[in-house]
Design a protein around this motif. Sequence first.
Motif, PDB file in Angstrom:
ATOM      1  N   GLY A 247      48.442  32.909  43.681  1.00  0.00           N
ATOM      2  CA  GLY A 247      48.350  34.080  44.554  1.00  0.00           C
ATOM      3  C   GLY A 247      47.536  35.180  43.905  1.00  0.00           C
ATOM      4  O   GLY A 247      46.741  35.864  44.560  1.00  0.00           O
ATOM      5  N   PHE A 248      47.720  35.343  42.599  1.00  0.00           N
ATOM      6  CA  PHE A 248      46.976  36.381  41.887  1.00  0.00           C
ATOM      7  C   PHE A 248      45.475  36.083  41.937  1.00  0.00           C
ATOM      8  O   PHE A 248      44.646  36.972  42.150  1.00  0.00           O
ATOM      9  CB  PHE A 248      47.452  36.476  40.434  1.00  0.00           C
ATOM     10  N   PHE A 249      45.135  34.826  41.752  1.00  0.00           N
ATOM     11  CA  PHE A 249      43.720  34.416  41.772  1.00  0.00           C
ATOM     12  C   PHE A 249      43.081  34.806  43.117  1.00  0.00           C
ATOM     13  O   PHE A 249      42.007  35.415  43.166  1.00  0.00           O
ATOM     14  CB  PHE A 249      43.665  32.898  41.560  1.00  0.00           C
ATOM     15  N   ASN A 250      43.764  34.487  44.209  1.00  0.00           N
ATOM     16  CA  ASN A 250      43.214  34.820  45.531  1.00  0.00           C
ATOM     17  C   ASN A 250      43.242  36.325  45.783  1.00  0.00           C
ATOM     18  O   ASN A 250      42.352  36.877  46.429  1.00  0.00           O
ATOM     19  CB  ASN A 250      43.975  34.066  46.624  1.00  0.00           C
ATOM     20  N   ALA A 259      36.406  46.364  45.245  1.00  0.00           N
ATOM     21  CA  ALA A 259      36.130  47.280  44.127  1.00  0.00           C
ATOM     22  C   ALA A 259      35.156  46.716  43.101  1.00  0.00           C
ATOM     23  O   ALA A 259      34.736  47.421  42.192  1.00  0.00           O
ATOM     24  CB  ALA A 259      37.447  47.627  43.440  1.00  0.00           C
ATOM     25  N   GLY A 260      34.829  45.446  43.233  1.00  0.00           N
ATOM     26  CA  GLY A 260      33.868  44.848  42.301  1.00  0.00           C
ATOM     27  C   GLY A 260      34.429  44.504  40.935  1.00  0.00           C
ATOM     28  O   GLY A 260      33.687  44.087  40.050  1.00  0.00           O
ATOM     29  N   THR A 261      35.764  44.638  40.741  1.00  0.00           N
ATOM     30  CA  THR A 261      36.332  44.324  39.416  1.00  0.00           C
ATOM     31  C   THR A 261      36.316  42.818  39.167  1.00  0.00           C
ATOM     32  O   THR A 261      36.914  42.075  39.941  1.00  0.00           O
ATOM     33  CB  THR A 261      37.812  44.785  39.352  1.00  0.00           C
ATOM     34  N   PRO A 262      35.660  42.345  38.114  1.00  0.00           N
ATOM     35  CA  PRO A 262      35.704  40.903  37.841  1.00  0.00           C
ATOM     36  C   PRO A 262      37.131  40.463  37.512  1.00  0.00           C
ATOM     37  O   PRO A 262      37.930  41.262  37.003  1.00  0.00           O
ATOM     38  CB  PRO A 262      34.815  40.724  36.610  1.00  0.00           C
ATOM     39  N   LEU A 263      37.385  39.188  37.796  1.00  0.00           N
ATOM     40  CA  LEU A 263      38.728  38.625  37.590  1.00  0.00           C
ATOM     41  C   LEU A 263      39.277  38.944  36.196  1.00  0.00           C
ATOM     42  O   LEU A 263      40.415  39.381  36.029  1.00  0.00           O
ATOM     43  CB  LEU A 263      38.651  37.107  37.799  1.00  0.00           C
ATOM     44  N   THR A 264      38.442  38.753  35.190  1.00  0.00           N
ATOM     45  CA  THR A 264      38.943  38.887  33.822  1.00  0.00           C
ATOM     46  C   THR A 264      39.072  40.355  33.377  1.00  0.00           C
ATOM     47  O   THR A 264      39.502  40.615  32.256  1.00  0.00           O
ATOM     48  CB  THR A 264      38.026  38.124  32.847  1.00  0.00           C
ATOM     49  N   ASP A 265      38.678  41.294  34.244  1.00  0.00           N
ATOM     50  CA  ASP A 265      38.903  42.708  33.913  1.00  0.00           C
ATOM     51  C   ASP A 265      40.122  43.276  34.616  1.00  0.00           C
ATOM     52  O   ASP A 265      40.389  44.484  34.571  1.00  0.00           O
ATOM     53  CB  ASP A 265      37.679  43.554  34.305  1.00  0.00           C
ATOM     54  N   GLN A 266      40.871  42.395  35.308  1.00  0.00           N
ATOM     55  CA  GLN A 266      42.099  42.868  35.960  1.00  0.00           C
ATOM     56  C   GLN A 266      43.081  43.337  34.886  1.00  0.00           C
ATOM     57  O   GLN A 266      43.108  42.791  33.781  1.00  0.00           O
ATOM     58  CB  GLN A 266      42.724  41.718  36.765  1.00  0.00           C
ATOM     59  N   LYS A 282      52.520  34.207  30.804  1.00  0.00           N
ATOM     60  CA  LYS A 282      51.935  33.136  29.972  1.00  0.00           C
ATOM     61  C   LYS A 282      50.948  32.308  30.785  1.00  0.00           C
ATOM     62  O   LYS A 282      49.902  31.884  30.278  1.00  0.00           O
ATOM     63  CB  LYS A 282      53.034  32.230  29.420  1.00  0.00           C
ATOM     64  N   GLN A 283      51.269  32.083  32.041  1.00  0.00           N
ATOM     65  CA  GLN A 283      50.370  31.297  32.893  1.00  0.00           C
ATOM     66  C   GLN A 283      49.057  32.059  33.126  1.00  0.00           C
ATOM     67  O   GLN A 283      47.972  31.486  33.084  1.00  0.00           O
ATOM     68  CB  GLN A 283      51.068  31.021  34.225  1.00  0.00           C
ATOM     69  N   LEU A 284      49.167  33.367  33.330  1.00  0.00           N
ATOM     70  CA  LEU A 284      47.947  34.174  33.521  1.00  0.00           C
ATOM     71  C   LEU A 284      47.106  34.188  32.250  1.00  0.00           C
ATOM     72  O   LEU A 284      45.873  34.062  32.293  1.00  0.00           O
ATOM     73  CB  LEU A 284      48.309  35.615  33.897  1.00  0.00           C
ATOM     74  N   LEU A 285      47.783  34.325  31.123  1.00  0.00           N
ATOM     75  CA  LEU A 285      47.082  34.343  29.843  1.00  0.00           C
ATOM     76  C   LEU A 285      46.290  33.052  29.659  1.00  0.00           C
ATOM     77  O   LEU A 285      45.105  33.069  29.315  1.00  0.00           O
ATOM     78  CB  LEU A 285      48.091  34.516  28.715  1.00  0.00           C
ATOM     79  N   SER A 286      46.942  31.950  29.943  1.00  0.00           N
ATOM     80  CA  SER A 286      46.287  30.662  29.750  1.00  0.00           C
ATOM     81  C   SER A 286      45.084  30.535  30.695  1.00  0.00           C
ATOM     82  O   SER A 286      44.028  30.021  30.329  1.00  0.00           O
ATOM     83  CB  SER A 286      47.329  29.563  29.973  1.00  0.00           C
ATOM     84  N   PHE A 287      45.258  31.042  31.916  1.00  0.00           N
ATOM     85  CA  PHE A 287      44.154  30.983  32.875  1.00  0.00           C
ATOM     86  C   PHE A 287      42.970  31.849  32.410  1.00  0.00           C
ATOM     87  O   PHE A 287      41.811  31.441  32.483  1.00  0.00           O
ATOM     88  CB  PHE A 287      44.652  31.444  34.247  1.00  0.00           C
ATOM     89  N   PHE A 288      43.274  33.042  31.904  1.00  0.00           N
ATOM     90  CA  PHE A 288      42.199  33.911  31.406  1.00  0.00           C
ATOM     91  C   PHE A 288      41.434  33.238  30.267  1.00  0.00           C
ATOM     92  O   PHE A 288      40.221  33.390  30.151  1.00  0.00           O
ATOM     93  CB  PHE A 288      42.761  35.254  30.921  1.00  0.00           C
ATOM     94  N   THR A 289      42.146  32.499  29.433  1.00  0.00           N
ATOM     95  CA  THR A 289      41.434  31.835  28.326  1.00  0.00           C
ATOM     96  C   THR A 289      40.528  30.730  28.877  1.00  0.00           C
ATOM     97  O   THR A 289      39.446  30.505  28.358  1.00  0.00           O
ATOM     98  CB  THR A 289      42.388  31.266  27.250  1.00  0.00           C
ATOM     99  N   GLU A 297      41.999  38.831  23.741  1.00  0.00           N
ATOM    100  CA  GLU A 297      41.428  39.544  24.901  1.00  0.00           C
ATOM    101  C   GLU A 297      42.311  39.355  26.132  1.00  0.00           C
ATOM    102  O   GLU A 297      42.587  40.304  26.876  1.00  0.00           O
ATOM    103  CB  GLU A 297      40.021  39.007  25.212  1.00  0.00           C
ATOM    104  N   ALA A 298      42.759  38.112  26.333  1.00  0.00           N
ATOM    105  CA  ALA A 298      43.600  37.822  27.510  1.00  0.00           C
ATOM    106  C   ALA A 298      44.903  38.619  27.421  1.00  0.00           C
ATOM    107  O   ALA A 298      45.349  39.222  28.400  1.00  0.00           O
ATOM    108  CB  ALA A 298      43.889  36.323  27.584  1.00  0.00           C
ATOM    109  N   LYS A 299      45.495  38.637  26.238  1.00  0.00           N
ATOM    110  CA  LYS A 299      46.753  39.367  26.042  1.00  0.00           C
ATOM    111  C   LYS A 299      46.583  40.865  26.330  1.00  0.00           C
ATOM    112  O   LYS A 299      47.477  41.522  26.851  1.00  0.00           O
ATOM    113  CB  LYS A 299      47.175  39.164  24.588  1.00  0.00           C
ATOM    114  N   SER A 300      45.390  41.375  25.996  1.00  0.00           N
ATOM    115  CA  SER A 300      45.172  42.816  26.171  1.00  0.00           C
ATOM    116  C   SER A 300      45.131  43.218  27.649  1.00  0.00           C
ATOM    117  O   SER A 300      45.183  44.389  27.980  1.00  0.00           O
ATOM    118  CB  SER A 300      43.874  43.236  25.480  1.00  0.00           C
ATOM    119  N   ARG A 301      45.038  42.256  28.571  1.00  0.00           N
ATOM    120  CA  ARG A 301      45.024  42.565  30.023  1.00  0.00           C
ATOM    121  C   ARG A 301      46.435  42.629  30.592  1.00  0.00           C
ATOM    122  O   ARG A 301      46.631  42.845  31.763  1.00  0.00           O
ATOM    123  CB  ARG A 301      44.268  41.484  30.817  1.00  0.00           C
TER     124      ARG A 301
END
Length: 534
Positions: A247-250, A259-266, A282-289, A297-301
């Motif tokens: 759901g987050f991805f969509n 707003a033009g924010t790229p996925l990995t800048d969320q 943890k699932q989001l972190l893994s997806f960002f990697t 970097e993923a953790k910092s989001r």
Amino acid sequence: MPFAPSSSIARLPPYLFNTDHRHRVLTQLRSKATGLEKYIYLNGLKEREPNLFYEILLANMLEIVPILYTPTVGDACSNYSHIWRRPEGLYVTIEHKGHIREVLRQWHAGHSARIAVVTDGSRILGLGDLGANGLPISVGKLDLYVAGAGIKPATTLPICLDLGTNTTKFHDDPLYLGLRRRRPDTPEMDEFMHEFMEAMTEIFPQLLVQFEDFSTDNAFRYLDLFRNQYRVFNDDIQGTGSVVLSGFFNAARLSAAAAGTPLTDQRILFFGAGSAGIGVAKQLLSFFTLQGLSVEEAKSRIWTVDSKGLITADRKGLQEHKKFFARTDYDGPALTKLEDVINYVKPTALLGLSTVRNAFDEQVVRLMSSLNARPIIFPLSNPVSLCEVDYEDAIKWTNGSVIFASGSPYKTLEYNGKRYEPGQGNNMYIFPGIGLGAILAKARHITDSMVEQASIALASSLTDEEKKADLVYPRLVRIRDLSCQIALAVIRAAQKDNVDENLLFRNLSDEALLEYIRAKQWQPTTLNHHLPRL
Ligand SMILES: NC(=O)c1ccc[n+]([C@@H]2O[C@H](COP(=O)([O-])OP(=O)(O)OC[C@H]3O[C@@H](n4cnc5c(N)ncnc54)[C@H](O)[C@@H]3O)[C@@H](O)[C@H]2O)c1
Ligand SMILES: O=C(O)C[C@H](O)C(=O)O
Ligand SMILES: [Mg+2]
């Protein structure tokens, strides 16, 4: 001599064959005044006429799923000892320790279980420790395995582990069905769980075990202890992580369009850091990697908040599962108010897994709206009475710009002449497909990549029409088809990880495998079953 009917057919009303029994059942169901009465009625129907029950469930998913499952199943659990009619699943109790095999063997006679949903009743939805009253959670999840994935009803096994309860009001309730004792300490519970899992694997060698609604520390501990040894997964950690990532991805795609924010800048703020919150993080972190970010970097989001406020690494006595995401870059005074945390973090997405009703109040939602053209707000706590914000309020306070998904269902609504359709971010979209794929592949374990691929398959399954309607999850009525697509992705991931034992699938094309999965789905038989049993 008075007329005496010689055969049971004479007991049937004369016009019965000319009426539609399905229509009668729905009319009876709809005449019940409360959700709980509907729940009792439907479970009685399942016992009397299982085929008809599943046929009606499949044809009326939107109406019936919220009764058998969240939110009404929460009422059924809270009141289970009082509404109990008949045995619906297996109880294994702490008093069975030392001879759990025999208990399972007795059940096994005549049953060939492939999927068990096991709860210990210690954290039922957001309702807390309900002890032996937790069984309906396992029953409801398995109803969805049948309806949503086409698993055969006879191969499903609902289990409640009765280890006592720390909710002492149950000890004094004369109708309470469970043991009147407090829960055991960790070493005793560990011994019980090891014996239980060994016995399950011995008696049901093909079985997949889904852990459900264990209190957070135990949820993480038993997943870690058993995941490489047995065929198990934890729905609240992994199923929830997987479904919310979809759901987050969509949602991120919709917010990026505005707003033009790229996925990995969320920037994602978790309100609630229990099994569900940390599982999703943890699932989001893994997806960002996977998208190319480093772990740091993923953790910092990601920021997490619990009942004491923003979780920072310098906090004393932090529970183990909260440590990984604890922030090391904040050293100001403790941020305890959600608005203050939002002002500091400036999140693009606010995810609620806190069990705190209305925690996302008007100020919070308006603040999210002032920071984002399209704020992502997912109040995911269940049941609806614990949801962080109602859909109508979220729409009103953001003037319709919110991208919304809740754990419990909300109705489509109109606001300022426009139609808005909410998403339901509930693991019910994911676990049936994960289970179906794992069972068909005869996977030895459920790997991270099986869970991740399930999530990606669900996220990619939106139709053009669903995308146009701004949905972040597909419509529930498509669940059988969605489960096939998820199962396909799960099987392919199992093959890559070499945990599949059904090697035949390796030679099939995706099209052929999808066709095979579809054909395997159990259907309620339609012949004559609309007649009551004599
Ligand atoms: N939508 C879904 O598919 C789904 C899946 C799993 C769990 N859930 C729901 O998520 C909720 C949480 O489940 P869990 O297993 O993580 O439970 P939990 O008890 O482990 O976690 C709750 C978290 O919320 C925090 N919290 C409590 N009060 C708070 C407050 N006033 N302010 C801020 N944080 C607070 C707690 O500190 C804890 O970190 C439940 O309602 C459950 O039904 C939903
Ligand atoms: O049961 C649900 O509706 C989802 C989830 O597993 C929960 O515990 O809330
Ligand atoms: Mg659950």
